[in-house]
Structures are given as C-alpha cells and as structure tokens.
Scaffold this motif. Structure first.
Motif, PDB file in Angstrom:
ATOM      1  N   PHE A 116       0.687  -1.258   0.228  1.00  0.00           N
ATOM      2  CA  PHE A 116      -0.098   0.099  -0.052  1.00  0.00           C
ATOM      3  C   PHE A 116       0.929   1.247  -0.027  1.00  0.00           C
ATOM      4  N   ASP A 117       0.447   2.048  -1.054  1.00  0.00           N
ATOM      5  CA  ASP A 117       1.283   3.562  -1.144  1.00  0.00           C
ATOM      6  C   ASP A 117       0.308   4.842  -0.970  1.00  0.00           C
ATOM      7  N   LEU A 118       0.675   5.918  -0.675  1.00  0.00           N
ATOM      8  CA  LEU A 118       0.020   6.725   0.053  1.00  0.00           C
ATOM      9  C   LEU A 118       0.404   8.161  -0.668  1.00  0.00           C
ATOM     10  N   GLU A 119      -0.579   8.818  -1.341  1.00  0.00           N
ATOM     11  CA  GLU A 119       0.129  10.132  -1.668  1.00  0.00           C
ATOM     12  C   GLU A 119      -1.075  11.113  -1.422  1.00  0.00           C
ATOM     13  N   PHE A 120      -0.763  12.259  -0.711  1.00  0.00           N
ATOM     14  CA  PHE A 120      -1.559  13.363  -0.382  1.00  0.00           C
ATOM     15  C   PHE A 120      -1.495  14.538  -1.316  1.00  0.00           C
ATOM     16  N   VAL A 121      -2.507  15.154  -1.824  1.00  0.00           N
ATOM     17  CA  VAL A 121      -2.369  16.373  -2.684  1.00  0.00           C
ATOM     18  C   VAL A 121      -3.392  17.342  -2.201  1.00  0.00           C
ATOM     19  N   LEU A 122      -2.774  18.525  -1.766  1.00  0.00           N
ATOM     20  CA  LEU A 122      -3.562  19.696  -1.067  1.00  0.00           C
ATOM     21  C   LEU A 122      -3.661  20.701  -2.013  1.00  0.00           C
ATOM     22  N   SER A 123      -4.849  21.267  -2.055  1.00  0.00           N
ATOM     23  CA  SER A 123      -5.094  22.476  -3.070  1.00  0.00           C
ATOM     24  C   SER A 123      -5.010  23.616  -2.360  1.00  0.00           C
ATOM     25  N   ALA A 124      -5.093  23.782  -1.121  1.00  0.00           N
ATOM     26  CA  ALA A 124      -4.738  25.108  -0.393  1.00  0.00           C
ATOM     27  C   ALA A 124      -3.906  24.854   0.868  1.00  0.00           C
ATOM     28  N   PRO A 125      -2.483  24.481   0.718  1.00  0.00           N
ATOM     29  CA  PRO A 125      -1.690  24.032   1.826  1.00  0.00           C
ATOM     30  C   PRO A 125      -1.108  25.247   2.643  1.00  0.00           C
ATOM     31  N   THR A 126      -0.633  25.131   3.607  1.00  0.00           N
ATOM     32  CA  THR A 126       0.252  26.158   4.064  1.00  0.00           C
ATOM     33  C   THR A 126       1.512  26.480   3.423  1.00  0.00           C
ATOM     34  N   SER A 127       2.430  27.149   3.991  1.00  0.00           N
ATOM     35  CA  SER A 127       3.743  27.240   3.149  1.00  0.00           C
ATOM     36  C   SER A 127       4.683  25.893   3.655  1.00  0.00           C
ATOM     37  N   GLU A 128       4.315  25.258   4.760  1.00  0.00           N
ATOM     38  CA  GLU A 128       5.193  24.578   5.293  1.00  0.00           C
ATOM     39  C   GLU A 128       4.944  22.991   4.574  1.00  0.00           C
ATOM     40  N   TRP A 129       3.982  22.922   3.756  1.00  0.00           N
ATOM     41  CA  TRP A 129       3.538  21.447   3.199  1.00  0.00           C
ATOM     42  C   TRP A 129       4.545  21.219   2.222  1.00  0.00           C
ATOM     43  N   ASN A 130       5.290  19.946   2.405  1.00  0.00           N
ATOM     44  CA  ASN A 130       6.188  19.577   1.462  1.00  0.00           C
ATOM     45  C   ASN A 130       5.803  18.577   0.267  1.00  0.00           C
ATOM     46  N   GLY A 131       4.512  18.129   0.554  1.00  0.00           N
ATOM     47  CA  GLY A 131       4.004  17.343  -0.218  1.00  0.00           C
ATOM     48  C   GLY A 131       3.416  17.836  -1.753  1.00  0.00           C
ATOM     49  N   LYS A 132       2.713  17.010  -2.302  1.00  0.00           N
ATOM     50  CA  LYS A 132       2.137  17.535  -3.628  1.00  0.00           C
ATOM     51  C   LYS A 132       0.881  18.506  -3.366  1.00  0.00           C
ATOM     52  N   ARG A 133       0.956  19.294  -4.343  1.00  0.00           N
ATOM     53  CA  ARG A 133       0.126  20.521  -4.374  1.00  0.00           C
ATOM     54  C   ARG A 133      -0.795  20.611  -5.644  1.00  0.00           C
ATOM     55  N   GLY A 134      -1.960  21.263  -5.523  1.00  0.00           N
ATOM     56  CA  GLY A 134      -2.842  21.572  -6.717  1.00  0.00           C
ATOM     57  C   GLY A 134      -3.995  20.528  -7.067  1.00  0.00           C
ATOM     58  N   TYR A 135      -4.604  20.242  -8.140  1.00  0.00           N
ATOM     59  CA  TYR A 135      -5.804  19.750  -8.196  1.00  0.00           C
ATOM     60  C   TYR A 135      -5.414  18.472  -9.148  1.00  0.00           C
ATOM     61  N   ILE A 136      -6.341  17.654  -9.459  1.00  0.00           N
ATOM     62  CA  ILE A 136      -6.186  16.405 -10.374  1.00  0.00           C
ATOM     63  C   ILE A 136      -5.733  17.032 -11.713  1.00  0.00           C
ATOM     64  N   SER A 137      -4.738  16.343 -12.207  1.00  0.00           N
ATOM     65  CA  SER A 137      -4.150  16.844 -13.672  1.00  0.00           C
ATOM     66  C   SER A 137      -3.393  15.941 -14.286  1.00  0.00           C
ATOM     67  N   PRO A 138      -3.190  15.709 -15.481  1.00  0.00           N
ATOM     68  CA  PRO A 138      -2.423  14.884 -16.339  1.00  0.00           C
ATOM     69  C   PRO A 138      -1.104  14.562 -15.797  1.00  0.00           C
ATOM     70  N   ALA A 139      -0.163  15.692 -15.264  1.00  0.00           N
ATOM     71  CA  ALA A 139       0.999  15.326 -14.842  1.00  0.00           C
ATOM     72  C   ALA A 139       0.843  14.330 -13.435  1.00  0.00           C
ATOM     73  N   LEU A 140      -0.099  14.822 -12.425  1.00  0.00           N
ATOM     74  CA  LEU A 140      -0.010  14.058 -11.339  1.00  0.00           C
ATOM     75  C   LEU A 140      -0.525  12.608 -11.635  1.00  0.00           C
ATOM     76  N   LEU A 141      -1.511  12.385 -12.666  1.00  0.00           N
ATOM     77  CA  LEU A 141      -1.848  11.277 -12.574  1.00  0.00           C
ATOM     78  C   LEU A 141      -0.898  10.198 -13.399  1.00  0.00           C
ATOM     79  N   SER A 142      -0.304  10.802 -14.675  1.00  0.00           N
ATOM     80  CA  SER A 142       0.616  10.045 -15.334  1.00  0.00           C
ATOM     81  C   SER A 142       1.740   9.427 -14.324  1.00  0.00           C
ATOM     82  N   GLU A 143       2.226  10.230 -13.689  1.00  0.00           N
ATOM     83  CA  GLU A 143       3.221   9.865 -12.605  1.00  0.00           C
ATOM     84  C   GLU A 143       2.636   8.598 -11.546  1.00  0.00           C
ATOM     85  N   PHE A 144       1.411   8.987 -11.095  1.00  0.00           N
ATOM     86  CA  PHE A 144       0.897   8.387 -10.175  1.00  0.00           C
ATOM     87  C   PHE A 144       0.366   6.738 -10.780  1.00  0.00           C
TER      88      PHE A 144
END
Ligand code: FAD
Ligand code: NAP
Length: 486
Positions: free
Chosen positions: A415-443
């Motif tokens: 099991f692997d996990l990826e969080f994507v945030l659309s309105a993160p704080t500046s400290e967030w190191n993970g993925k940001r934004g909305y569902i997109s071709p770039a995010l999906l093709s990598e995932f």
C-alpha cells in the motif's frame, strides 16, 4: 430550505385550489411549457412549474420530462429522491388509467399453506434475468424456517436484507440486478430477532424465525405487496428501518464518525462499494441523502472473526454548516433514530477478480467508498501486488484518518499513499494542486506492463468528471475505471 419554506407557505402551487383531478394523457401533453409544466411520476402527476428555479439540476433538465411520463428519466438521475414528500404540494392528481394487476393476483391472495405458489414475474424483462427463485417453509415446535432457493451460486449474507416489523416479514434477496421479495403478514407472532444462514455453493438461504408460542402453524401467513416476485432492482422502492445513533466522534474539524445500531429485527450488511440512504424529516418534509458505510477504523477489517451478525454500521460524515441535511444529522442526540435504506450501488466485487494493481483517487469525503474497497482488496485478493491511494484535500487538517493511512502504508508494503493539497500552508512539502494529467501519469504506473488494473475515483462531481476525462485520455479502458456516483 427555500423550497420547503415555499411549500409550507400555504400558496396554491398547483393552480387547482387544493382539488385533485384525474389526468388523461391528452391533458398531460398540453402542460409542456416552463410556466405550465406537468410531469407524471409513477402514475401521479405534478405541476413542477413552481419548483423549476429550485431544481438542483436546472430548469432544462426538468423540462426534459415536461407534459409526459418522466418516471424513467427520474429513475435514471435520482430515483432515491423522495419526490412524494418534496412535491406533495404540487400534486395535480392521478393518471386516468387502471392499474394492471398480474394475472394470478387473486390466486396469490389465498393463504400461504406451505405449498410453493407460482412465482410472479412482474416485469417481462425479468424473463431475461436469473432463473426464477422460489421459497418454502417448515417448522419445529419453537422455530419457523423460511428457505429461499435462489438457484445462483454467488449468494452470500450481503445478498439478503430482512426485516420483521409488527406481524409482517420482508426479505429482499438481491440476485444479480434483480430483487426477489418475500413479503408476508405472518399468521402467528414471532420473537423480535431471527437468524439468516446461507449455503453458498447451492444458493440456498435459510431464515430462522423464533415462535413466540410453541403452537403448530397451519400456514405461514398472507401474501403482502409484491410477495414472491422477482423485480429489476431499479424498480424496487427504497425500504427503510430506524437505526439508533450509538456514538459520534470527531475525526477532523468538520468530519465525524457516526455509529448506528440496526434494530434486532433487521438483517442488513452493506456490500463493499455500496451506499445507503438516510431519511430525516426536516421541517415537515422527508429529506433523503446518500452515505457510504465504512469500517470503524482502517484496521478493523483485519480483525478475525468479523461477526456475521454485526449490528453496527459506521459512517464518516462531513458537516456543512450551511447544508440542509448534515446540520440536522449533527443535532441528533445519542439514542435518537435515523431511517436507513437498503444498500444501493453498482460496484461489483467481481471487478477485483485477478486484480494486480488497484489505484484509488479520492477527494474529501470521496474517501468513504475507498475504506472498504481498500480493506477488502488487501485482505481478500491474492493476486494483488499494489494498492495506491491519491487523496486530494484542501489542507492538512481536512485529511480524514491521516495517521491510520500512514500506519497502514508502513505496515503493508503493497500500500502506497500520496496526499495532494489544493490550499496547503507554506510548510507543506507534499504534492499541491488539483487532479491533472501530470499528477495522474506519474501516479498510475502499472507494476507490470501486463498488470490487470482497476482505478476507483470518488469526490465532488466536477472532480470525478475531470478525473474520468483524464483517465480516458491516458488510455485506460472503461472496464479499468469505476467512478462512485449516486
Ligand atoms: P447541502 O445542502 O447539499 O449543501 C452542501 C454544501 O453546498 C453546503 O456548503 C452548502 O452551503 C452548499 N450549497 C448548497 N446548495 C448550494 C448552491 N445552490 N450554491 C452554492 N452552494 C450550495 N457525504 C459524506 O460526508 N459521507 C459519505 O459517506 C457520503 N456518501 C455519499 C455517497 C453517495 C453515493 C453520494 C452521491 C454522496 C455522498 N455523500 C457523502 C454526500 C452526501 O450525500 C450529501 O451530499 C452531503 O452530506 C451534503 O449534504 P447537506 O444536505 O448537508 O448539504
Ligand atoms: P472538498 O473538501 O470540497 O474537496 C476535496 C478536494 O477536491 C479539494 O482539494 C478541492 O479543492 C478539490 N476539488 C473540488 N472541486 C474540484 C474540481 N472541480 N476539480 C478538481 N478538484 C476539485 O470535498 P468535500 O466537501 O469533502 O466533498 C466530497 C464530495 O464527494 C461531495 O460532493 C460528495 O457528494 C461526494 N461523495 C460521493 C460519494 C459517492 O459514492 N458518490 C461518496 C462520498 C462523497 P478546492 O476546494 O480547493 O477547490
């Protein structure tokens, strides 16, 4: 709420000053304009013009049924909406046609004396469905056993939903896309609780009722509506029972875990990937909304044994302060009741067959169907190599069961996990934004070129629609995608 207020205002919404009329087809056809729009649903005609501006799907959608029988259209879009209650002030009357009773209707009126009555097939389509199920019954001094022969192999305890209410007994068996109904006014009293057993490889279901008195029953009882009939599931109405609120725990700042207790007189297990409808009366109007059962935690499904007669159902529900239903739900006190329907949904466990890679795309409470899907796949699918969840939220505070998910990813290497945030704080190191071709093709990388894949997607409707489009663009086939919608 605005619509409910208008219906309570005493305003004449039909233009008929409270009269109910019989509507001929010719008359119905005449009322086909926005400011004079009648629609027939299941034999009842409504003047929906005053409702036009409140219809969530917009006026154009409603106009598709103008001046005609809109039952099929209605069922396609939102068969679960309680239109009888929502539109009761718009009722013009009935269609002027006689209801057609099945040929052997009067024959069925007689007592059920243990002989197998000829099964009623209420829809000609059903002839193309599963071969006709049947039932029988027998008794001992203390028990009455109803036996249902489904003639299907893939029957389990999820397939039968049974309720005992006053002296009536109702058991709905789901056989592929059909429902086989036993619906009887019992001839004698029984105790509140009963048990259900399934002999899986022969498709036999045994419902064991406990007699209140040890007397011999001459007959099982009288048939009630649709007894012994096989009906396409989409045509069966929603059946509700009252469940008691047992607990309510905060999960995030706006999402809570609700635990409901089924009555002892109900057997109901919601299959993985399906949802139920809740019904509450809000300022005098019955409101219905769908919710997806989860387990009490991500780890509970791994505990052995899962009791077959488990009576608790859990829900993760986000409370919208300006919403119609969830504030009301949130106001329920422990011990209060909410009506819960039979399960619905088109997810099939067979979609997991030989599955190697499972990808889950969830946004917000769109995570809820993924809970059981994830647990089921990790526990029951031997061919499974990889499960990946991409979970879209606004902020870190919105992530449901974050630490449980991280613990699971640590414990189970599949099991692997990826969080994507659309309105993160500046400290967030993970993925940001909305569902997109770039995010999906990598995932969405298969573990092997030939891996059998399933992608499940659920979230706000525009998120799901956008995701579906992107998945098609990435050349995933229809069979490889399941979107959770109503
Ligand atoms: P609504 O009245 O629908 O409002 C929701 C939000 O939209 C509020 O913030 C409100 O202010 C805003 N809003 C309403 N109308 C408008 C408008 N015209 N313009 C702008 N904003 C508006 N939810 C869960 O939490 N958990 C689940 O397990 C779950 N399962 C579901 C399963 C299915 C199959 C489906 C289809 C939905 C599921 N949902 C689930 C969502 C759930 O059914 C409700 O839609 C949700 O609880 C909101 O209900 P509400 O009546 O409180 O809010
Ligand atoms: P939310 O918090 O409003 O949104 C979750 C994430 O999705 C946020 O990051 C949000 O971004 C993003 N998002 C919203 N609209 C988007 C779009 N058009 N394109 C791309 N990303 C988008 O979600 P929620 O309030 O929990 O709502 C969950 C939804 O899931 C509800 O609509 C509910 O009906 C649905 N649901 C369906 C089922 C089912 O089985 N069908 C089950 C459960 C829930 P921003 O907010 O920053 O824009």
């Amino acid at each position: 709420m605005d619509w409910i207020r208008l219906t309570k205002s005493g305003k004449d919404l039909t233009g008929l000053k409270g009269r109910l009329i019989e509507v001929t087809e010719e008359e119905l056809k005449k009322h086909n304009k926005k400011d004079d729009c009648w629609i027939c649903i299941r034999g009842f005609v409504y003047n929906v013009s005053p409702y036009m501006e409140y219809h969530p799907g917009g006026e154009e959608e409603l106009m598709r049924g103008a001046g005609s029988d809109g039952t099929d259209l209605f069922d396609q879009v939102h068969r679960w909406v309680n239109y009888e209650s929502m539109l009761k002030e718009c009722l013009v009357g009935r269609m002027a046609v006689k209801p057609a009773f099945p040929k052997d209707y009067h024959e069925e009126k007689k007592l059920l004396n243990g002989m197998l009555p000829k099964s009623q097939v209420t829809d000609p389509l059903a002839k193309e469905g599963p071969s006709s199920p049947s039932y029988d019954w027998f008794q001992t001094d203390a028990l009455v056993t109803i036996v249902i022969y489904t003639k299907q192999k893939d029957i389990n305890l999820d397939s039968v939903i049974a309720d005992h209410r006053h002296d009536s007994f109702r058991a709905e068996t789901v056989i592929k896309d059909y429902s086989y109904l036993i619906h009887i006014a019992l001839s004698h009293e029984i105790q509140e609780d009963f048990s259900v057993r399934v002999v899986e490889n022969v498709g036999k279901i045994e419902i064991v009722l406990k007699k209140k008195e040890n007397t011999s029953w001459k007959c099982l009882g009288h048939p009630l509506e649709n007894h012994n009939s096989l009906i396409p599931k989409k045509d069966t109405g929603l059946y509700y029972r009252k469940c008691q609120l047992i607990s309510k725990e905060d999960v995030t700042h706006d999402t809570k875990l609700f635990c409901l207790l089924l009555p002892p007189s109900t057997h109901l297990q919601v299959p993985t990937g399906q949802h139920v409808y809740f019904k509450l009366t809000i300022t005098g109007t019955e409101i219905v909304k769908p919710y997806t059962p989860v387990s009490d935690s991500l780890f509970s499904e791994f505990k052995e044994p899962v009791l077959p007669n488990n009576k608790y159902i859990y829900f993760l529900i986000k409370i919208y302060p300006a919403g119609l239903f969830t504030p009301e739900l949130d106001h329920l006190q422990i011990g209060d009741y909410v009506s819960v329907s039979n399960p619905e949904g088109n997810f099939k466990i067979s979609q997991f067959q030989e599955l190697e890679d499972l990808f889950l795309l969830a946004a917000g409470t769109g995570f809820t169907p993924m809970v059981k899907v994830l647990s089921y796949a990790l526990t029951n699918i031997p061919s499974l190599r990889k499960v990946k969840l991409m979970f879209f939220n606004k902020t870190e505070d919105d992530i449901i069961w974050r630490s449980q998910l991280e613990k699971l990813a640590f414990k189970d290497k599949r099991f692997d996990l990826e969080f994507v945030l659309s309105a993160p704080t500046s400290e967030w190191n993970g993925k940001r934004g909305y569902i997109s071709p770039a995010l999906l093709s990598e995932f969405l990388k298969r573990s092997l070129d030939t891996s059998k894949v399933l992608i499940c997607i659920c979230g706000p409707m525009p998120f799901t629609e956008q995701g579906m489009k992107l998945l098609h663009d990435l050349n995933f086939s229809k069979d490889e995608i399941h979107s959770f919608t109503a």
